[in-house]
Design an enzyme around this catalytic site. Structure first.
Site, PDB file in Angstrom:
ATOM      1  N   TYR A 130      -7.897   5.895   2.155  1.00 44.33           N
ATOM      2  CA  TYR A 130      -6.895   6.054   1.097  1.00 44.33           C
ATOM      3  C   TYR A 130      -6.326   7.467   1.007  1.00 44.33           C
ATOM      4  O   TYR A 130      -5.202   7.660   0.571  1.00 44.33           O
ATOM      5  CB  TYR A 130      -7.499   5.599  -0.242  1.00 44.33           C
ATOM      6  CG  TYR A 130      -7.854   4.126  -0.180  1.00 44.33           C
ATOM      7  CD1 TYR A 130      -6.879   3.164  -0.395  1.00 44.33           C
ATOM      8  CD2 TYR A 130      -9.126   3.709   0.170  1.00 44.33           C
ATOM      9  CE1 TYR A 130      -7.161   1.809  -0.293  1.00 44.33           C
ATOM     10  CE2 TYR A 130      -9.429   2.353   0.281  1.00 44.33           C
ATOM     11  CZ  TYR A 130      -8.436   1.410   0.042  1.00 44.33           C
ATOM     12  OH  TYR A 130      -8.712   0.076   0.164  1.00 44.33           O
TER      13      TYR A 130
ATOM     14  N   GLY B 266       0.813  -1.221   0.000  1.00 43.79           N
ATOM     15  CA  GLY B 266       0.000   0.000   0.000  1.00 43.79           C
ATOM     16  C   GLY B 266       0.842   1.264   0.000  1.00 43.79           C
ATOM     17  O   GLY B 266       1.960   1.274   0.539  1.00 43.79           O
TER      18      GLY B 266
ATOM     19  N   LYS C 163       8.277   0.641   5.483  1.00 47.89           N
ATOM     20  CA  LYS C 163       7.159   1.468   5.008  1.00 47.89           C
ATOM     21  C   LYS C 163       5.837   0.903   5.495  1.00 47.89           C
ATOM     22  O   LYS C 163       5.646  -0.302   5.461  1.00 47.89           O
ATOM     23  CB  LYS C 163       7.176   1.475   3.480  1.00 47.89           C
ATOM     24  CG  LYS C 163       5.957   2.059   2.822  1.00 47.89           C
ATOM     25  CD  LYS C 163       5.252   1.118   1.839  1.00 47.89           C
ATOM     26  CE  LYS C 163       4.564  -0.037   2.475  1.00 47.89           C
ATOM     27  NZ  LYS C 163       3.574  -0.748   1.660  1.00 47.89           N
ATOM     28  N   THR C 164       4.946   1.674   5.969  1.00 51.78           N
ATOM     29  CA  THR C 164       3.520   1.361   6.105  1.00 51.78           C
ATOM     30  C   THR C 164       2.847   2.438   6.960  1.00 51.78           C
ATOM     31  O   THR C 164       3.384   2.828   8.008  1.00 51.78           O
ATOM     32  CB  THR C 164       3.198  -0.027   6.706  1.00 51.78           C
ATOM     33  OG1 THR C 164       1.776  -0.137   6.828  1.00 51.78           O
ATOM     34  CG2 THR C 164       3.804  -0.315   8.067  1.00 51.78           C
ATOM     35  N   ILE C 165       1.706   2.904   6.478  1.00 52.15           N
ATOM     36  CA  ILE C 165       0.985   3.913   7.263  1.00 52.15           C
ATOM     37  C   ILE C 165       0.482   3.295   8.566  1.00 52.15           C
ATOM     38  O   ILE C 165       0.194   3.991   9.521  1.00 52.15           O
ATOM     39  CB  ILE C 165      -0.220   4.510   6.500  1.00 52.15           C
ATOM     40  CG1 ILE C 165      -1.322   3.458   6.275  1.00 52.15           C
ATOM     41  CG2 ILE C 165       0.193   5.157   5.198  1.00 52.15           C
ATOM     42  CD1 ILE C 165      -2.704   4.062   6.180  1.00 52.15           C
ATOM     43  N   ASP C 166       0.363   1.943   8.593  1.00 53.25           N
ATOM     44  CA  ASP C 166      -0.218   1.270   9.756  1.00 53.25           C
ATOM     45  C   ASP C 166       0.635   1.414  11.023  1.00 53.25           C
ATOM     46  O   ASP C 166       0.141   1.203  12.130  1.00 53.25           O
ATOM     47  CB  ASP C 166      -0.422  -0.229   9.466  1.00 53.25           C
ATOM     48  CG  ASP C 166      -1.479  -0.458   8.400  1.00 53.25           C
ATOM     49  OD1 ASP C 166      -2.050   0.536   7.903  1.00 53.25           O
ATOM     50  OD2 ASP C 166      -1.729  -1.625   8.052  1.00 53.25           O
TER      51      ASP C 166
ATOM     52  N   ARG D 192       1.220  -5.957  -4.864  1.00 52.61           N
ATOM     53  CA  ARG D 192       1.243  -6.828  -3.692  1.00 52.61           C
ATOM     54  C   ARG D 192       1.698  -8.260  -4.017  1.00 52.61           C
ATOM     55  O   ARG D 192       1.471  -9.179  -3.229  1.00 52.61           O
ATOM     56  CB  ARG D 192      -0.137  -6.861  -3.035  1.00 52.61           C
ATOM     57  CG  ARG D 192      -0.536  -5.559  -2.335  1.00 52.61           C
ATOM     58  CD  ARG D 192      -1.651  -5.771  -1.338  1.00 52.61           C
ATOM     59  NE  ARG D 192      -2.124  -4.532  -0.740  1.00 52.61           N
ATOM     60  CZ  ARG D 192      -1.572  -3.945   0.321  1.00 52.61           C
ATOM     61  NH1 ARG D 192      -0.522  -4.489   0.902  1.00 52.61           N
ATOM     62  NH2 ARG D 192      -2.071  -2.820   0.801  1.00 52.61           N
TER      63      ARG D 192
ATOM     64  N   ASP E  39       5.961  -5.362   6.620  1.00 47.76           N
ATOM     65  CA  ASP E  39       6.550  -6.557   7.240  1.00 47.76           C
ATOM     66  C   ASP E  39       6.717  -7.708   6.246  1.00 47.76           C
ATOM     67  O   ASP E  39       7.777  -8.339   6.188  1.00 47.76           O
ATOM     68  CB  ASP E  39       5.737  -6.991   8.469  1.00 47.76           C
ATOM     69  CG  ASP E  39       4.246  -7.106   8.192  1.00 47.76           C
ATOM     70  OD1 ASP E  39       3.768  -6.599   7.166  1.00 47.76           O
ATOM     71  OD2 ASP E  39       3.537  -7.728   9.008  1.00 47.76           O
ATOM     72  N   ASP E  40       5.697  -7.949   5.429  1.00 43.07           N
ATOM     73  CA  ASP E  40       5.783  -9.053   4.467  1.00 43.07           C
ATOM     74  C   ASP E  40       6.880  -8.811   3.433  1.00 43.07           C
ATOM     75  O   ASP E  40       7.647  -9.713   3.097  1.00 43.07           O
ATOM     76  CB  ASP E  40       4.451  -9.189   3.700  1.00 43.07           C
ATOM     77  CG  ASP E  40       3.473 -10.055   4.472  1.00 43.07           C
ATOM     78  OD1 ASP E  40       3.884 -10.664   5.474  1.00 43.07           O
ATOM     79  OD2 ASP E  40       2.289 -10.104   4.077  1.00 43.07           O
TER      80      ASP E  40
ATOM     81  N   LYS F 169     -26.230  17.817  16.057  1.00 43.85           N
ATOM     82  CA  LYS F 169     -27.298  16.862  15.737  1.00 43.85           C
ATOM     83  C   LYS F 169     -26.828  15.499  15.215  1.00 43.85           C
ATOM     84  O   LYS F 169     -27.654  14.632  14.982  1.00 43.85           O
ATOM     85  CB  LYS F 169     -28.265  17.499  14.739  1.00 43.85           C
ATOM     86  CG  LYS F 169     -27.637  17.871  13.401  1.00 43.85           C
ATOM     87  CD  LYS F 169     -28.681  18.445  12.450  1.00 43.85           C
ATOM     88  CE  LYS F 169     -28.050  18.774  11.122  1.00 43.85           C
ATOM     89  NZ  LYS F 169     -28.939  19.393  10.180  1.00 43.85           N
ATOM     90  N   TYR F 170     -25.523  15.340  15.003  1.00 48.25           N
ATOM     91  CA  TYR F 170     -25.085  14.052  14.443  1.00 48.25           C
ATOM     92  C   TYR F 170     -24.043  13.358  15.324  1.00 48.25           C
ATOM     93  O   TYR F 170     -23.184  14.017  15.909  1.00 48.25           O
ATOM     94  CB  TYR F 170     -24.407  14.250  13.069  1.00 48.25           C
ATOM     95  CG  TYR F 170     -25.334  14.668  11.965  1.00 48.25           C
ATOM     96  CD1 TYR F 170     -26.493  13.948  11.689  1.00 48.25           C
ATOM     97  CD2 TYR F 170     -25.021  15.766  11.170  1.00 48.25           C
ATOM     98  CE1 TYR F 170     -27.326  14.343  10.647  1.00 48.25           C
ATOM     99  CE2 TYR F 170     -25.853  16.156  10.142  1.00 48.25           C
ATOM    100  CZ  TYR F 170     -27.009  15.433   9.885  1.00 48.25           C
ATOM    101  OH  TYR F 170     -27.824  15.820   8.867  1.00 48.25           O
TER     102      TYR F 170
ATOM    103  N   ARG G 235      -2.809   8.123   2.403  1.00 43.85           N
ATOM    104  CA  ARG G 235      -1.625   7.341   2.001  1.00 43.85           C
ATOM    105  C   ARG G 235      -0.772   8.013   0.928  1.00 43.85           C
ATOM    106  O   ARG G 235       0.415   7.750   0.821  1.00 43.85           O
ATOM    107  CB  ARG G 235      -2.066   5.978   1.448  1.00 43.85           C
ATOM    108  CG  ARG G 235      -2.938   5.190   2.375  1.00 43.85           C
ATOM    109  CD  ARG G 235      -3.032   3.740   1.997  1.00 43.85           C
ATOM    110  NE  ARG G 235      -3.376   3.495   0.613  1.00 43.85           N
ATOM    111  CZ  ARG G 235      -3.519   2.280   0.092  1.00 43.85           C
ATOM    112  NH1 ARG G 235      -3.336   1.220   0.868  1.00 43.85           N
ATOM    113  NH2 ARG G 235      -3.847   2.103  -1.158  1.00 43.85           N
TER     114      ARG G 235
ATOM    115  N   GLY H  65      -5.828   1.056   8.888  1.00 45.04           N
ATOM    116  CA  GLY H  65      -4.866   0.312   9.689  1.00 45.04           C
ATOM    117  C   GLY H  65      -5.396  -1.105   9.696  1.00 45.04           C
ATOM    118  O   GLY H  65      -6.308  -1.402  10.467  1.00 45.04           O
ATOM    119  N   ARG H  66      -4.822  -1.943   8.814  1.00 42.62           N
ATOM    120  CA  ARG H  66      -5.407  -3.265   8.560  1.00 42.62           C
ATOM    121  C   ARG H  66      -5.627  -4.069   9.834  1.00 42.62           C
ATOM    122  O   ARG H  66      -6.655  -4.703  10.009  1.00 42.62           O
ATOM    123  CB  ARG H  66      -4.480  -4.051   7.634  1.00 42.62           C
ATOM    124  CG  ARG H  66      -5.063  -5.354   7.132  1.00 42.62           C
ATOM    125  CD  ARG H  66      -3.999  -6.187   6.441  1.00 42.62           C
ATOM    126  NE  ARG H  66      -3.459  -5.520   5.280  1.00 42.62           N
ATOM    127  CZ  ARG H  66      -4.000  -5.540   4.062  1.00 42.62           C
ATOM    128  NH1 ARG H  66      -5.113  -6.194   3.869  1.00 42.62           N
ATOM    129  NH2 ARG H  66      -3.437  -4.913   3.055  1.00 42.62           N
TER     130      ARG H  66
END
Ligand code: FBP
Length: 554
Positions: free
Chosen positions: A421, A75, A196-199, A139, A169-170, A236-237, A424, A245-246
């Site tokens: 997205y 990603g 690298k990873t935004i997670d 990927r 990691d992978d 009101k909401y 990223r 973040g998987r």
């Protein structure tokens, strides 16, 4: 190109003093070998137990040109282009004749030898820009014997001195396995990984943070802050915001610390306390009822993307569904039923009692989504479940029940939102721009030093950039054997949120207060120009974990 993009292109990332004069440096052993897990060692005996590396002044300049390949994997994460520009500048400083070759669209580009020569003109266009579009990403995992052999052929054909794999990691596990394969088959190419990873889940005692986390959390926090202010203004909401973040909840936790929403789920805590979906939804409803008593029928709830996979009963349900849907007798039976509600009834009838109960508490859309949307391996696509809508539906049901009982008299109108997205591929923050540029330099120096199976490392990140330090970390020290899809595989273990850690402790100290008071914080957009405490602000997670609170804005 927008004016801001043009300005950013001319931004010159500051380099740590320790690596400014790359041509006069080399990596040397920092310590005795670090130890590799014995089972991992059986698989990578040629590259196991390697030492940590640190930079040192070298007497000899390095006139030899380098030929280096680079690939982006997985990603997008802001700063990827700056790893490449840093790498390019560094190998050109080592020798004007050095060459950088980009592998297109991820690791499949290595297998298929799909390449592009990265010239100065090309690289200059992408300086300090977001996205991965300079060479694309993918990927594909290099896993089979044929893929490894093809990678060897590519590296040999191109005569690569080094291959830089920018990934999570992978992908870094893959880098270690490829390094081993190359050594075993006498291929001269050094393989180096970049975290690298935004997670934010690729970190450990050596790697302080992965790149992209800083920019993503700043971007999401701007959005959450804006939504909080809208929620407060209109009154009101309730906004239910799912945040990317998987698996781990680092992104949600950092954004909560930055913006103080009324309720934030931390998946790791849910798993540790074995909370059920019902309990979790009840906790949210308790908060909504208490706020209603104060006349507040609005608020913000943050849900990490991976949350439902951490709910123990849901995990069991998913595993039973995967099992069930792998059997033709059941898939045929489901396909032969026309009526949607009857399909759901059939599935509820064949699940175990506990899973059936959990399945039946889910809103109808989600029940159907769970049996219809499956990945190419036939598994339920948990990450695609709209958990922000799930929690809204569950809250609606529970609040209706409480209203009938007379214990709630507020109004509940909810809006789902997904922060994903857009975090990223945005312009990297100054932190990520400079961190990545330094990571690219460190990767070049590792290749120059003929180190293989290493991860490029920049540390002391809570200090000013000039004081950052460069290191080389053997990837093998981060690897363990874990069961994946029923088979034991070497992996870099994902760093989950530590419930004993400082960022989580900071969150638990304040979260009760945030539930009722509107203690919202509006961080605003990432700043590139202006006072340093704003432009160079680091994440609260990094500051807390590395004990330098002063630089973080809470
Ligand atoms: P990486 O681990 O490859 O860095 O990707 C992280 C991530 O952005 C997750 O946060 C998200 O769950 C996933 O990628 C989305 O993947 P895709 O881009 O395939 O939809």
């Amino acid at each position: 190109m927008s004016s801001l993009n043009q300005h950013r292109r001319s931004f010159v990332p500051e380099l740590p003093k320790s690596i400014e004069d790359i041509n006069q440096l080399c990596f040397v052993q920092e310590s005795a070998p670090t130890f590799t897990d014995s089972e991992v060692k059986d698989l990578i005996s040629n590259t196991a137990d390697q030492p940590l590396l640190r930079v040192e002044q070298s007497e000899v300049a390095h006139p030899n040109p380098l030929k280096v390949g680079v690939v982006l994997s997985g990603g997008q994460a802001a700063g990827g282009h700056n790893v490449i520009t840093g790498l390019y500048d560094a190998i050109k400083k080592i020798s004007e004749d050095s060459q950088l070759i980009g592998f297109l669209n991820g690791p499949s580009g290595i297998v298929d030898c799909d390449t592009m020569l990265l010239t100065g003109d090309i690289v200059d266009r992408y300086r300090n820009s977001g996205g991965f579009d300079m060479i694309g990403s993918g990927r594909t995992k290099i896993e089979t014997a044929e893929q490894f052999a093809a990678a060897k052929e590519t590296a040999t054909k191109l005569g690569l001195d080094g291959l830089v794999i920018i990934g999570g990691d992978d992908s870094n596990t893959n880098a270690a396995l490829l390094a081993e394969y190359f050594v075993k088959h006498q291929v001269k190419t050094s393989v180096v990984g970049v975290p690298k990873t935004i997670d934010g889940d690729l970190k450990n005692e050596y790697i302080e943070t992965s790149f992209g986390f800083d920019t993503a959390t700043k971007t999401y926090s701007e959005i959450i802050g804006n939504i909080e202010r809208d929620s407060l203004s209109a009154g009101k909401y309730y906004f239910f915001i799912k945040i990317m973040g998987r698996s781990a909840s680092h992104v949600a936790l950092e954004c909560a610390l930055k913006t103080h929403p009324n309720f934030t789920i931390i998946s790791e805590e849910v798993a540790a306390k074995k909370k059920t979906l019902k309990q979790l939804s009840n906790e949210i409803c308790d908060m909504i009822c208490e706020r209603a008593e104060k006349g507040k029928n609005y608020g913000v709830v943050v849900i990490p993307e991976g949350a439902i996979e951490f709910i123990p009963e849901f995990k069991v349900l998913i595993s039973e569904l995967n099992d069930l849907l792998s059997k033709e007798e059941h898939t045929d039976a489901i396909a032969s039923i026309n009526e949607r509600t009857e399909r759901v009834k059939y599935v509820a009838g064949v699940l175990s009692e506990r899973s059936s109960e959990c399945y039946q508490t889910l809103p109808n859309d989600i029940q159907l989504q769970l049996i219809l949307d499956r990945d190419p391996h036939g598994n339920v696509q948990v990450s695609k479940i709209e958990s922000e809508r799930l929690f809204i539906e569950l809250a609606k049901q529970e609040l209706k029940r409480r209203k009938q009982k007379g214990s709630y008299s507020g109004k509940f109108s909810a809006q789902p939102f997904f922060c994903g997205y857009e975090g990223r591929s945005c312009l990297p923050s100054n932190f990520d721009a400079q961190y990545c540029y330094a990571l690219g330099h460190a990767a070049a120096l590792l290749i120059q030093s003929r180190a293989t199976g290493y991860m490029s490392c920049v540390k002391n990140l809570t200090a000013p950039v000039s004081e950052w330090e460069i290191a080389g970390i053997p990837i093998s020290t981060m690897m363990v054997m874990e069961k994946r899809k029923g088979k034991l595989k070497p992996v870099i273990r994902k760093a989950l949120v530590e419930l004993e850690g400082k960022p989580f402790a900071m969150f638990t100290r304040q979260r009760d207060e945030w539930k009722l008071s509107d203690d919202y914080v509006y961080p605003g957009p990432i700043q590139f120009f202006g006072p340093e405490e704003i432009t160079n602000m680091i994440t609260i997670t990094l500051a807390e974990e590395r004990h330098h609170l002063a630089q973080a804005v809470s």
